[in-house]
Design a protein around this motif. Sequence first.
Motif, short mmCIF file in Angstrom:
data_model
loop_
_atom_site.label_atom_id
_atom_site.label_comp_id
_atom_site.label_asym_id
_atom_site.label_seq_id
_atom_site.Cartn_x
_atom_site.Cartn_y
_atom_site.Cartn_z
N GLN A 60 0.85 -1.20 0.00
CA GLN A 60 0.00 0.00 0.00
C GLN A 60 0.88 1.23 0.00
O GLN A 60 1.78 1.37 0.83
N ALA A 61 0.67 2.13 -0.96
CA ALA A 61 1.49 3.34 -1.05
C ALA A 61 0.80 4.39 -1.90
O ALA A 61 0.10 4.06 -2.86
N ASP A 62 1.01 5.63 -1.52
CA ASP A 62 0.52 6.77 -2.30
C ASP A 62 1.64 7.18 -3.25
O ASP A 62 2.66 7.72 -2.82
N PHE A 63 1.47 6.93 -4.54
CA PHE A 63 2.53 7.20 -5.51
C PHE A 63 2.60 8.66 -5.93
O PHE A 63 3.33 9.01 -6.85
N THR A 64 1.88 9.55 -5.23
CA THR A 64 2.10 10.98 -5.39
C THR A 64 3.06 11.51 -4.32
O THR A 64 3.43 12.68 -4.36
N ASP A 65 3.45 10.65 -3.39
CA ASP A 65 4.33 11.02 -2.28
C ASP A 65 5.68 10.36 -2.52
O ASP A 65 5.81 9.13 -2.41
N GLU A 66 6.71 11.14 -2.83
CA GLU A 66 7.98 10.56 -3.23
C GLU A 66 8.60 9.69 -2.14
O GLU A 66 9.19 8.64 -2.43
N GLU A 67 8.47 10.08 -0.89
CA GLU A 67 9.04 9.27 0.19
C GLU A 67 8.38 7.90 0.24
O GLU A 67 9.05 6.87 0.38
N ARG A 68 7.04 7.87 0.08
CA ARG A 68 6.32 6.59 0.10
C ARG A 68 6.68 5.75 -1.13
O ARG A 68 6.77 4.52 -1.05
N VAL A 69 6.86 6.41 -2.26
CA VAL A 69 7.24 5.70 -3.49
C VAL A 69 8.60 5.02 -3.31
O VAL A 69 8.78 3.84 -3.62
N CYS A 87 4.92 -1.54 -14.53
CA CYS A 87 3.69 -1.18 -15.23
C CYS A 87 3.04 -0.04 -14.45
O CYS A 87 2.47 -0.25 -13.38
N ALA A 88 3.19 1.17 -14.97
CA ALA A 88 2.69 2.37 -14.30
C ALA A 88 1.26 2.62 -14.76
O ALA A 88 1.01 3.29 -15.77
N VAL A 89 0.31 2.08 -14.02
CA VAL A 89 -1.09 2.10 -14.42
C VAL A 89 -1.89 3.16 -13.67
O VAL A 89 -2.93 3.61 -14.14
N PHE A 119 5.80 9.55 -13.18
CA PHE A 119 7.16 10.07 -13.05
C PHE A 119 7.87 9.48 -11.85
O PHE A 119 9.02 9.01 -11.97
N LEU A 120 7.23 9.48 -10.70
CA LEU A 120 7.89 8.99 -9.48
C LEU A 120 8.11 7.48 -9.54
O LEU A 120 9.16 6.99 -9.09
N ALA A 121 7.16 6.75 -10.08
CA ALA A 121 7.35 5.31 -10.21
C ALA A 121 8.54 5.01 -11.10
O ALA A 121 9.39 4.17 -10.78
N ALA A 122 8.62 5.73 -12.22
CA ALA A 122 9.74 5.52 -13.14
C ALA A 122 11.07 5.93 -12.50
O ALA A 122 12.07 5.20 -12.59
N LYS A 123 11.08 7.09 -11.88
CA LYS A 123 12.32 7.60 -11.27
C LYS A 123 12.92 6.59 -10.31
O LYS A 123 14.14 6.33 -10.35
N HIS A 124 12.08 6.01 -9.45
CA HIS A 124 12.62 5.14 -8.41
C HIS A 124 12.77 3.69 -8.87
O HIS A 124 13.58 2.94 -8.29
N ALA A 125 12.03 3.28 -9.88
CA ALA A 125 12.18 1.91 -10.38
C ALA A 125 13.31 1.79 -11.38
O ALA A 125 13.89 0.69 -11.54
N LEU A 126 13.66 2.86 -12.07
CA LEU A 126 14.65 2.78 -13.14
C LEU A 126 15.99 2.17 -12.72
O LEU A 126 16.55 1.35 -13.46
#
Length: 236
Positions: A60-69, A87-89, A119-126
């Motif tokens: 469970q995470a809010d992907f608008t919050d960079e720390e949580r991401v 998969c950024a859905v 953006f945040l999902a990609a940034k941290h998963a890359l």
Amino acid sequence: MSVSFDFSDRVVLVTGACGALGSAVCEAFSEAGATVAASDVVEVDSEDSLLDPDLVSFYQADFTDEERVAEAVDAVAADHGGIDHLCAVAGTWRGGQPVAETDLSEYELLMNVNLKTAFLAAKHALPHLQEREGTLVAVSAKSGLEGGSGDGPYRVTKAGIRLLVETIAEENVGTVRANCVMPSVIDTPMNRDMMPDADHSAWVDPAEIARTFLALSSDATPVTSGAAVPVYGEKR
């Protein structure tokens, strides 16, 4: 002709996993043998979730919050030994008003839920995807290809996702393949409730779009990167 995919020993992170499309993507990868790490801002056992918790490891995470991401992505990588596919859905739709009549809060909601999460999902998963020479698939939209009346902010966010994916593809040539899919109206319970008189037969089943996620994440598309792939069927 039947087509099958084998994602055994692959780890897939899916954001927006509790929604209609996200849950279909999770199910498709699970059926293909992948380890599916699913994430959403809502809990997997809430009444708003369509996701089968037995198919996934849920974060469970809010992907608008960079720390949580950052915490969620690191937890997935630590728990499963890495991440092969993102998969950024996560996303939503709002519209109906001209730009001059659109509240700033609606614009900010769309920018946050649609573009910021991608953006945040990609940034941290890359960094993890780069280690595995993995893939990224995000969700743009047919309407993001041009301007239109009444849902301008939504179109802006979906155009932004397409450009974000093209940029990631260019920055990671030979390392990470990045693509996006472009739905029109997806056949979901929410869309049917919102548009009960529409021609539902013209809409695309989320499961069919999920198979495009599989294809773009697989070895079947080794030279496809930076693409925006239509997934709105023959009835447009």
